[in-house]
Enzyme design. Structure first.
Site, mmCIF file in Angstrom:
data_model
loop_
_atom_site.group_PDB
_atom_site.id
_atom_site.type_symbol
_atom_site.label_atom_id
_atom_site.label_comp_id
_atom_site.label_asym_id
_atom_site.label_seq_id
_atom_site.Cartn_x
_atom_site.Cartn_y
_atom_site.Cartn_z
ATOM 1 N N CYS A 16 -1.678 5.480 12.817
ATOM 2 C CA CYS A 16 -1.403 5.550 14.170
ATOM 3 C C CYS A 16 -2.446 5.886 15.082
ATOM 4 O O CYS A 16 -3.794 5.357 14.597
ATOM 5 C CB CYS A 16 -0.554 6.961 14.212
ATOM 6 S SG CYS A 16 0.700 7.182 13.014
ATOM 7 N N GLY A 92 -3.186 9.036 9.724
ATOM 8 C CA GLY A 92 -3.451 8.911 8.247
ATOM 9 C C GLY A 92 -2.446 9.074 7.186
ATOM 10 O O GLY A 92 -1.339 8.810 7.776
ATOM 11 N N GLU A 93 -2.897 9.177 6.126
ATOM 12 C CA GLU A 93 -2.037 9.327 4.858
ATOM 13 C C GLU A 93 -2.436 10.243 4.008
ATOM 14 O O GLU A 93 -3.586 10.216 3.613
ATOM 15 C CB GLU A 93 -1.892 7.851 4.525
ATOM 16 C CG GLU A 93 -1.156 6.842 4.898
ATOM 17 C CD GLU A 93 0.124 6.856 5.292
ATOM 18 O OE1 GLU A 93 0.810 7.686 4.371
ATOM 19 O OE2 GLU A 93 0.878 6.233 6.084
#
Length: 646
Positions: A16, A92-93
């Site tokens: 994002c 992020g992840e």
């Protein structure tokens, strides 16, 4: 306390873009439109949804590219616990979401979604800033504690995801990219002498923490920041530590393979199509092989892989010390061996030239010319069939694969080995600009600053100590350039690129492998090759390093020369006052000029230098950059006053 405003046809598909404004003097409920404008500049990073959270003291913005839990991960995400409201905007992840969730559930927390966003928010609620030690992933996020009037920001350990910030009076502003901050009316696109040196001396590299524009800072990798009405407090929560390596070669190779395999396994998690970039080199081939095996074990369709090539590359390619051979045949060979659904994306010279502008806009700065442009064009095509791509980026920094790890002249040079031709950089500058930024002195000072950070290992012999220095410089300076490039070009196309080699556990382990073992068998990245034995064909394991390719088409050189002539012939060009026009024109007109070494990295020679200057002209024009050098200007480590030069 606050209002969440989400706009999208539906909450869809969590890479994002984030932005925000915190202010202790102004009522921000009347200024939400400003943050919406800031957030809108990041639309390419998050094409699926837009959201705002609005309160009198804080407005947080978010653009969403959904990867996990398309229905339940909308942002900004707010949770009210007792009398306190916490709000997160996150890019992020988390690859260990399940572990974090389980730990939180044992402490009484309940979850309303499967998203890693909620896990991260509740982790902060439970552990505060100490939550960072529990996270495995790539991230840049901001959490607003409404009751405490406190904003907390953090960036992942290796800096895979970007985050910039600035303070303007009582306002604190942040955003994923520079363009988000520049969309705020209080932030002017001003560059002073130091910012000018970043572009003209280090570029396309950049000093960690430096935002180029005056007053804008980058949150460094592995750092967090707390903002209150009383001020800002920065803290480093992660750093490399040097210690003796206890393992023998067999154990080391097994450990490297296990860590890499686990990183790939974790990073395959997504609710959208996942693919891999594949050049046919050791680094990307290993990632593709591990990913393909994992998918086969799970009964999933074959992995899709993608390579990039240039139209006419077979006819124009000329091997050199940095590019010993072309990639295309090797990529096809590995794809056939692994059984992947492989596609080569071919880009043309006109597309490359046209994409110079797009690549500059994605970086918000001049960049790596056709190397950036081709990556953007590749990602744009991949995005048509996938949302997540695994990449082999960063293995050379971590395992010591670059030429400067192996060439005596590079090891002996008292400078960053990828910033060459400093005399040429000085030569093309207007004399007053060269006197202002002092290229050699500025470069030397930034180099000394970097060396001062190196975590030393007591008792290490001089050569090993020097190689540790080169490793640290590569990990903290050169790798940042390529991670910026990977993030900006992929996200400009709405594609999430994941980099398993940047798993911090793998980086920490490999950092302390002694050089003779890291270079096992006298081969660059020898321990990685040994770790991959049986996973890839022997000829692939033995292949010499070949970097991400540039174009060798003479038409590209002709095209950028023509663009540079247009700049030189345009009296309104904002770049002209910064250049020695006659020196640049000599380079443009001398068709047979060849640089003895790249002016940056491994690939950027004369056509790329001219393209970089063309991008700089575009940047000055489109961003309406004002170059102001009046007042204190830091150059070469000294502070002095200079008159306005441009």
């Amino acid at each position: 306390a606050g209002v969440v405003l989400l706009t999208a046809a539906e909450r869809m598909r969590d890479m994002c873009g984030i932005a925000g404004w915190v202010d202790w003097e102004e009522d921000l409920t009347r200024r939400a439109d400003v943050v919406r404008a800031m957030t809108s500049t990041l639309a390419a990073r998050g094409p699926d949804a837009e959201g705002l959270w609005v309160s009198p003291r804080a407005v947080l913005g978010h653009r969403r590219l959904a990867v996990v839990d398309p229905a339940g991960g909308g942002q900004p995400m707010a949770r009210r616990l007792g009398a306190r409201t916490y709000v997160i905007t996150y890019n992020g992840e988390l690859y260990n979401t399940l572990e974090v969730r389980r730990a939180l559930e044992t402490r009484g927390h309940t979850f309303l979604s499967r998203s890693d966003t909620e896990a991260l928010l509740l982790a902060y609620v439970e552990w505060g800033p100490a939550c960072l030690e529990r996270l495995d992933g790539i991230f840049a996020f901001a959490i607003w504690d409404e009751a405490a009037g406190r904003l907390f920001l953090a960036r992942d350990r290796l800096g895979v995801k970007p985050l910039f910030y600035t303070r303007r009076g009582s306002a604190f502003l942040f955003g994923s990219e520079l363009k988000a901050l520049l969309a705020h009316p209080a932030v002017e696109p001003v560059v002073d002498a130091e910012g000018l040196a970043e572009v003209l001396v280090l570029g396309p590299g950049r000093t960690p923490g430096h935002g180029v524009f005056r007053g804008i800072r980058e949150l460094k990798p592995g750092w967090c920041l707390t903002v209150t009405a009383a001020g800002l407090r920065l803290r480093r929560y992660w750093a490399l530590e040097s210690r003796p390596h206890p393992d023998d070669p067999q154990t080391t190779a097994a450990r490297v393979r296990a860590l890499l395999a686990d990183a790939v396994e974790r990073q395959l998690v997504a609710d959208v199509p996942v693919c891999a970039f594949l050049s046919g080199g050791v680094d990307s081939s290993a990632i593709a092989a591990l990913a393909a095996r994992s998918r086969a074990r799970g009964g999933l369709p074959p992995l899709r892989t993608y390579a990039v090539d240039y139209a006419g590359h077979d006819a124009h390619f000329r091997a050199n010390a940095y590019e010993p051979e072309a990639d295309t045949a090797w990529a096809s060979r590995v794809a056939a061996h692994l059984g992947t659904e492989h596609r080569t994306v071919t880009v043309t010279t006109p597309e490359l030239v046209e994409a110079l502008r797009t690549a500059m806009r994605a970086r918000d700065l001049p960049g790596m010319a056709d190397v950036d442009a081709s990556l953007y064009l590749l990602c744009r095509e991949v995005k048509k069939e996938a949302t997540v791509a695994l990449s082999g980026e960063s293995a050379d920094e971590i395992f010591g694969g670059y030429p400067w790890f192996h060439r005596e002249e590079d090891l002996a040079a008292d400078t960053f080995p990828w910033v060459r031709q400093i005399s040429l950089r000085e030569q093309v500058l207007a004399p007053e600009v060269a006197a202002l930024v002092q290229p050699s002195a500025y470069l030397a000072e930034r180099y000394r600053e970097a060396l001062a950070e190196v975590p030393r290992l007591p008792g290490e012999d001089p050569r090993s100590a020097r190689l540790r220095e080169i490793s640290y410089l590569s990990l903290t300076r050169f790798m940042a350039v390529l991670l910026d490039r990977k993030d900006r070009m992929s996200m400009a196309a709405g594609l999430e690129a994941r980099v398993p080699y940047c798993d911090h556990r793998l980086v920490e382990y490999v950092w302390n492998i002694p050089w003779p073992l890291k270079n096992w068998g006298g081969r660059p990245k020898g321990i990685l090759r040994r770790a991959l034995t049986g996973l890839l064909p022997e000829d692939v394991l033995a292949r010499r390093k070949s970097p991400y390719p540039k174009t060798h088409d003479p038409a590209y050189g002709a095209a950028v020369r023509a663009l540079m002539r247009q700049v030189l012939d345009d009296p309104s060009s904002p770049l002209l006052p910064l250049l020695d026009g006659r020196a640049v024109r000599r380079l443009v007109d001398a068709e047979d000029v060849a640089l003895a070494a790249p002016f940056f990295g491994q690939l950027m020679r004369l056509p790329q230098l001219l393209a970089y200057l063309v991008q700089t002209d575009l940047w000055l024009r489109e961003y309406r950059v004002s170059v102001r050098t009046r007042g204190p200007a830091v150059s070469g480590g000294r502070t002095r006053r200079r008159r306005r030069s441009a």
